[in-house]
Design a protein around this motif. Structure first.
Motif, PDB file in Angstrom:
ATOM      1  N   ARG A  25     -52.431  14.427 -15.527  1.00 27.01           N
ATOM      2  CA  ARG A  25     -52.221  13.243 -16.359  1.00 27.01           C
ATOM      3  C   ARG A  25     -52.175  11.956 -15.537  1.00 27.01           C
ATOM      4  O   ARG A  25     -52.888  11.007 -15.828  1.00 27.01           O
ATOM      5  N   ASP A  26     -51.336  11.915 -14.501  1.00 26.27           N
ATOM      6  CA  ASP A  26     -51.174  10.648 -13.776  1.00 26.27           C
ATOM      7  C   ASP A  26     -51.855  10.631 -12.407  1.00 26.27           C
ATOM      8  O   ASP A  26     -51.809   9.641 -11.711  1.00 26.27           O
ATOM      9  N   HIS A  27     -52.476  11.744 -12.023  1.00 33.29           N
ATOM     10  CA  HIS A  27     -53.231  11.865 -10.772  1.00 33.29           C
ATOM     11  C   HIS A  27     -52.366  11.758  -9.517  1.00 33.29           C
ATOM     12  O   HIS A  27     -52.881  11.503  -8.434  1.00 33.29           O
ATOM     13  N   GLY A  28     -51.041  11.969  -9.675  1.00 38.86           N
ATOM     14  CA  GLY A  28     -50.149  12.017  -8.521  1.00 38.86           C
ATOM     15  C   GLY A  28     -50.352  13.309  -7.740  1.00 38.86           C
ATOM     16  O   GLY A  28     -50.819  14.323  -8.278  1.00 38.86           O
ATOM     17  N   ASN A  29     -50.001  13.275  -6.478  1.00 36.67           N
ATOM     18  CA  ASN A  29     -50.139  14.443  -5.604  1.00 36.67           C
ATOM     19  C   ASN A  29     -48.959  15.389  -5.760  1.00 36.67           C
ATOM     20  O   ASN A  29     -47.808  14.950  -5.833  1.00 36.67           O
ATOM     21  N   ILE A  30     -49.263  16.669  -5.789  1.00 37.87           N
ATOM     22  CA  ILE A  30     -48.263  17.731  -5.831  1.00 37.87           C
ATOM     23  C   ILE A  30     -48.559  18.642  -4.654  1.00 37.87           C
ATOM     24  O   ILE A  30     -49.712  19.015  -4.437  1.00 37.87           O
ATOM     25  N   PHE A  31     -47.525  18.977  -3.901  1.00 41.69           N
ATOM     26  CA  PHE A  31     -47.667  19.944  -2.815  1.00 41.69           C
ATOM     27  C   PHE A  31     -46.728  21.098  -3.090  1.00 41.69           C
ATOM     28  O   PHE A  31     -45.499  20.912  -3.138  1.00 41.69           O
ATOM     29  N   LEU A  32     -47.294  22.289  -3.327  1.00 39.63           N
ATOM     30  CA  LEU A  32     -46.501  23.501  -3.501  1.00 39.63           C
ATOM     31  C   LEU A  32     -46.185  24.030  -2.117  1.00 39.63           C
ATOM     32  O   LEU A  32     -47.093  24.315  -1.334  1.00 39.63           O
ATOM     33  N   LYS A  33     -44.906  24.145  -1.802  1.00 41.07           N
ATOM     34  CA  LYS A  33     -44.476  24.506  -0.446  1.00 41.07           C
ATOM     35  C   LYS A  33     -44.062  25.972  -0.332  1.00 41.07           C
ATOM     36  O   LYS A  33     -44.485  26.657   0.590  1.00 41.07           O
ATOM     37  N   THR A  34     -43.182  26.421  -1.219  1.00 47.98           N
ATOM     38  CA  THR A  34     -42.733  27.816  -1.178  1.00 47.98           C
ATOM     39  C   THR A  34     -42.716  28.391  -2.583  1.00 47.98           C
ATOM     40  O   THR A  34     -42.595  27.672  -3.568  1.00 47.98           O
ATOM     41  N   GLY A  35     -42.827  29.695  -2.641  1.00 43.49           N
ATOM     42  CA  GLY A  35     -42.809  30.431  -3.898  1.00 43.49           C
ATOM     43  C   GLY A  35     -43.263  31.848  -3.622  1.00 43.49           C
ATOM     44  O   GLY A  35     -43.432  32.248  -2.462  1.00 43.49           O
TER      45      GLY A  35
END
Length: 155
Positions: A25-35
């Motif tokens: 939607r807003d084109h912000g960056n997401i970084f998935l670190k752990t899971g």
């Protein structure tokens, strides 16, 4: 995920490391670190850039407790219909089943999020795209259908 009987290995990631996604939607960056995909079956953690004026829609997680640390920016948290101002350095805790959303009309936000048990990272993977891939488009009903698969509901 670690093979049965093997202990997951620890690791260190830099600020721009991890699985990089761009919000639909807003084109912000997401970084998935752990899971679970990195050996953590009990918690997921990542960062989310929320572009100025876009906020995060009001939603709740049925089984996840969620915490945020505000790395940068300021705004308002709506938690169970009560408004709370926050700024850089704030820690926010949201228990499962609590309606919550963010407003940031004037400032970009950079949030560190932590959920237990994991699940939010799967929602981000399904809704968002890697950099350079066109953003996915959804109707509100489609977003809620996807969110429910991850124990989340939007108002």
């Amino acid at each position: 995920m670690a093979a049965q009987g093997t202990q997951p290995k620890g690791f260190i990631l830099g600020s721009s490391e991890g699985e990089h996604l761009v919000h639909f939607r807003d084109h912000g960056n997401i970084f998935l670190k752990t899971g679970p995909s990195t050996g953590s079956d009990n918690v997921a953690l990542g960062t989310q850039q929320v572009m100025a004026g876009s906020g995060i829609s009001i939603h709740r997680h049925f089984a996840m407790d969620e915490s945020f640390y505000v790395l940068d920016g300021s705004g308002t948290l709506l938690l169970d219909d009560v408004r709370h101002s926050f700024e850089r350095g704030a820690t926010i805790f949201i228990p499962r089943n609590s309606w919550h959303g963010f407003e940031n009309p004037d400032h970009e936000l950079l949030l560190l999020w932590i959920v237990s048990p994991p699940g939010l990272e799967g929602l981000f993977r399904e809704l968002c795209s890697p950099p350079g891939v066109p953003a996915k488009t959804f109707t509100r009903a489609q977003i809620n259908e996807i969110a429910r698969r991850y124990g989340t509901e939007f108002r």
